[in-house]
Design a protein around this motif. Structure first.
Motif, PDB file in Angstrom:
ATOM      1  N   GLU A  24       0.820  -1.215   0.000  1.00  0.00           N
ATOM      2  CA  GLU A  24       0.000   0.000   0.000  1.00  0.00           C
ATOM      3  C   GLU A  24       0.855   1.266   0.000  1.00  0.00           C
ATOM      4  OE1 GLU A  24      -2.134  -3.338   2.134  1.00  0.00           O
ATOM      5  OE2 GLU A  24      -0.155  -2.363   2.254  1.00  0.00           O
ATOM      6  N   GLN A  25       2.052   1.189   0.574  1.00  0.00           N
ATOM      7  CA  GLN A  25       2.925   2.368   0.634  1.00  0.00           C
ATOM      8  C   GLN A  25       3.806   2.533  -0.605  1.00  0.00           C
ATOM      9  OE1 GLN A  25       2.734   0.236   3.516  1.00  0.00           O
ATOM     10  NE2 GLN A  25       1.134   1.642   4.222  1.00  0.00           N
ATOM     11  N   ASN A  26       3.756   1.564  -1.540  1.00  0.00           N
ATOM     12  CA  ASN A  26       4.615   1.619  -2.719  1.00  0.00           C
ATOM     13  C   ASN A  26       4.029   2.522  -3.795  1.00  0.00           C
ATOM     14  OD1 ASN A  26       6.301  -0.208  -1.488  1.00  0.00           O
ATOM     15  ND2 ASN A  26       5.611  -1.973  -2.682  1.00  0.00           N
ATOM     16  N   THR A  27       4.919   3.158  -4.542  1.00  0.00           N
ATOM     17  CA  THR A  27       4.485   3.905  -5.719  1.00  0.00           C
ATOM     18  C   THR A  27       4.250   2.924  -6.867  1.00  0.00           C
ATOM     19  OG1 THR A  27       6.745   4.230  -6.534  1.00  0.00           O
ATOM     20  CG2 THR A  27       5.879   5.869  -4.963  1.00  0.00           C
ATOM     21  N   ALA A  28       3.656   3.418  -7.951  1.00  0.00           N
ATOM     22  CA  ALA A  28       3.400   2.558  -9.114  1.00  0.00           C
ATOM     23  C   ALA A  28       4.708   2.005  -9.677  1.00  0.00           C
ATOM     24  CB  ALA A  28       2.644   3.334 -10.192  1.00  0.00           C
ATOM     25  N   MET A  29       5.747   2.854  -9.737  1.00  0.00           N
ATOM     26  CA  MET A  29       7.035   2.401 -10.244  1.00  0.00           C
ATOM     27  C   MET A  29       7.651   1.353  -9.327  1.00  0.00           C
ATOM     28  SD  MET A  29       9.282   2.358 -12.557  1.00  0.00           S
ATOM     29  CE  MET A  29       8.705   3.720 -13.586  1.00  0.00           C
ATOM     30  N   ASP A  30       7.518   1.543  -8.002  1.00  0.00           N
ATOM     31  CA  ASP A  30       8.039   0.556  -7.056  1.00  0.00           C
ATOM     32  C   ASP A  30       7.362  -0.798  -7.267  1.00  0.00           C
ATOM     33  OD1 ASP A  30       9.745   2.363  -5.882  1.00  0.00           O
ATOM     34  OD2 ASP A  30       8.326   2.940  -4.312  1.00  0.00           O
ATOM     35  N   SER A  31       6.066  -0.781  -7.523  1.00  0.00           N
ATOM     36  CA  SER A  31       5.308  -2.028  -7.718  1.00  0.00           C
ATOM     37  C   SER A  31       5.772  -2.753  -8.978  1.00  0.00           C
ATOM     38  CB  SER A  31       3.806  -1.733  -7.804  1.00  0.00           C
ATOM     39  OG  SER A  31       3.341  -1.166  -6.599  1.00  0.00           O
ATOM     40  N   VAL A  32       6.018  -1.980 -10.062  1.00  0.00           N
ATOM     41  CA  VAL A  32       6.477  -2.586 -11.319  1.00  0.00           C
ATOM     42  C   VAL A  32       7.858  -3.198 -11.136  1.00  0.00           C
ATOM     43  CG1 VAL A  32       7.166  -2.101 -13.693  1.00  0.00           C
ATOM     44  CG2 VAL A  32       5.068  -1.091 -12.777  1.00  0.00           C
ATOM     45  N   VAL A  33       8.767  -2.450 -10.510  1.00  0.00           N
ATOM     46  CA  VAL A  33      10.127  -2.946 -10.291  1.00  0.00           C
ATOM     47  C   VAL A  33      10.106  -4.185  -9.409  1.00  0.00           C
ATOM     48  CG1 VAL A  33      12.338  -2.425  -9.192  1.00  0.00           C
ATOM     49  CG2 VAL A  33      11.237  -0.707 -10.644  1.00  0.00           C
TER      50      VAL A  33
END
Length: 593
Positions: free
Chosen positions: A515-524
């Motif tokens: 929940e605290q991740n950004t969209a880019m963090d989730s993709v990586v």
């Protein structure tokens, strides 16, 4: 990468690369017996040359364009490998021990405890232990029947599909090629527990030299090193179990009784079902390397007698060294301990074993446990060179890799493959840069699911092998060793591996704290967790389309090439007659061990 021309054309990798080894007697590693005495240095140099007494025959191609894969030739090449058979029973058993006990247990279990809690920790490792028990027995049955080089990829090539064998071989090789620089850096970080003044590059250089030197002593050197490493790890785990029981009941310096207080507060479970799935995935990675005992079959003096013992003891290793020790960890360390968060293989301060000893206030023992972790790291690095070099050599012998990698010297060392592993080990110097974490995360992603695919392939290959064995008119009485859980166990193992892939996919998309991740963090995070799957599929599809390999039919499977003893039936009849005279206790012992 592959030679697509006829055998009469110029060979890219040299004249020797188009050769496959036929049966031969091993010559003395120091040359002819009637030559004059030579200096030790000269003999050592000569040992790196290809043995001129080996009889070799030119490999055949099918098809004018050379793009038809010859399954029979691949089977002969792995069966007639010139790797020396110098591993004894004690080496094989300790290799199996060494593959079971590594940084996944000593350090990685801390992350599992933090993510899932003590109950999830035990459940996750028990379930993976059941899966691995079934998988290793399936591997043992095939490896005893066919002690060939590169057993994992060779069995996939022979019993499933040559394209899948190619994908599995390179998948497994990449796992270990990446592991060497990672574990070398980990060892350099572990050593900083005592000394921070020496630059990281110095320790990396020292550890690379040590690991490569061990492997240059040949399979016997690897076996002896693992024998010593494994004894240290086994003694450490057994000692910790005894110490843990004493600490739990109030035998520590402060005399406080712990009991099950950490199961009540903060509780047995963290993060619900997602926490259990995280433990499930982490446990699978912690057991990586247990299958090395099958890879060593081709270099074992008598695999028919030594492999079954090593295979059957997997159950006891899993129970003792994982289930018991991690259950005790759950009683000694709180799952909310902040030192567990973000643990990686090189962060010994996050090891629950070190934390438990530190909490007890026992001086000096934390350094002892840190030394054991250092040994575990070096053991994994040693196995990395062995596993990658043997797999690369087997792929080359099957014409699925540049054939120069099949170069094996007079001492039975896959010299070029070992050098290749050493060259990729230089990636460890990335650990001296500021981008080391990011770089290594992407390296790990290339092989992150390697063991899962390897184990699943072993189980499915065993299912297909059993079907072919029965359909071609054979019975189980003709096999020197049969899997105790049988085909049902292989289906269970295959299903468990599929479940792990599904769980890993879910955790990759929605990890704990996503929940605290950004969209880019989730993709990586997703690609770093799951990138190995599309890479493996790319290897498979590309090879399949290029060579148009068939999915092996049971009636076409080769069930004779590679069986080491031609008079196996007579030997088995004699041995079973002898076993019938054993006392009951010995028969039960041999079933279990």
């Amino acid at each position: 990468m592959f030679d697509k021309h006829s055998s009469s054309s110029a060979d890219t990798w040299g004249d020797h690369s188009s050769m496959s080894f036929a049966s031969h007697e091993f010559a003395s590693p120091w040359g002819d017996a009637d030559t004059a005495p030579e200096s030790f240095l000269l003999r050592s140099v000569k040992s790196f040359k290809r043995d001129p007494k080996r009889r070799i025959s030119r490999a055949e191609h099918l098809g004018a364009d050379g793009r038809v894969f010859d399954v029979q030739q691949a089977a002969r090449a792995t069966a007639e490998t010139p790797l020396t058979r110098r591993l004894k029973g004690r080496h094989l058993q300790m290799i199996a021990f060494g593959g079971s006990i590594g940084t996944g247990l000593f350090v990685g279990s801390g992350r599992s405890l933090a993510q899932g809690g003590p109950l999830s920790l035990v459940i996750g490792f028990v379930l993976i232990g059941i899966m691995l028990y079934c998988t290793v027995h399936a591997l043992g049955e095939m490896a005893v029947a066919f002690p060939v080089a590169g057993s994992f990829s060779a069995f996939s090539t022979r019993f499933l599909d040559p394209a899948w064998g190619f994908a599995m071989g390179w998948n497994y090789a990449m796992q270990w090629l990446v592991a060497l620089p990672l574990e070398t850096v980990s060892a350099s970080i572990v050593i900083k527990y005592w000394n921070t003044s020496v630059p990281t590059a110095v320790w990396i250089t020292i550890f690379l030299i040590i690991i490569l030197s061990i492997n240059l002593f040949g399979v016997r050197g690897y076996g002896e090193a693992e024998f010593v490493f494994s004894i240290i790890k086994v003694v450490a785990v057994v000692g910790f179990i005894i110490l843990g029981v004493i600490l739990n009941i109030g035998g520590g310096p402060d005399g406080s009784y712990l009991g099950a207080q950490y199961w009540r507060d903060p509780g047995p479970l963290n993060n619900g079902f997602r926490g259990l799935c995280s433990v499930f995935v982490n446990a699978a990675f912690a057991f990586a390397g247990t299958e090395l005992v099958g890879l060593a079959a081709a270099e074992t003096t008598n695999p028919r007698k030594t492999l079954p013992t090593a295979i059957k003891q997997v159950f006891w290793r899993i129970c003792l060294f994982y289930i018991v020790s991690l259950t005790i960890i759950g009683f000694l360390v709180a799952s909310t301990d902040p030192r567990l968060v973000g643990s990686v293989s090189s962060d010994t301060r996050a090891s629950p074993f070190v934390i438990a000893i530190s909490n007890a206030g026992i001086r000096g023992l934390d350094s002892v446990m840190n030394s054991v972790i250092l040994v575990a790291v070096l053991s994994v690095g040693n196995s990395a060179v062995y596993g990658s070099s043997r797999t690369l050599a087997a792929l080359a012998e099957q014409r699925q890799a540049p054939r120069i990698l099949a170069y094996i010297d007079r001492e039975g060392r896959p010299l070029v493959a070992i050098m290749t592993a050493g060259l990729l080990g230089l990636l460890a110097y990335i650990g001296c840069t500021s981008e080391q974490v990011e770089a290594f995360n992407w390296l790990i992603s290339l092989s992150g699911l390697s063991s899962i695919f390897t184990w699943g392939s072993i189980c499915f290959a065993h299912i297909r092998f059993r079907k072919a064995w029965r359909q071609q008119g054979h019975t189980l009485d003709e096999l020197a060793f049969t899997s105790q859980p049988g085909v049902i166990g292989s289906w269970v193992g295959f299903a468990f591996n599929a479940i792990i892939l599904v769980a890993q996919f879910w955790i990759a998309i929605q990890p704990i704290g996503y929940e605290q991740n950004t969209a880019m963090d989730s993709v990586v995070n997703f690609f770093q967790s799951y990138m190995a799957a599309p890479v493996i599929l790319l290897f498979y599809v590309a090879y399949k389309l290029w060579y148009r390999t068939p999915f092996m039919k049971v009636e076409d499977m080769d069930l004779t090439t590679g069986m080491r003893e031609l008079n196996l039936l007579e030997l088995l009849v004699e041995e079973r007659k002898e076993q019938a005279e054993w006392p009951r206790w010995k028969r039960w012992y041999k079933i279990l061990c």
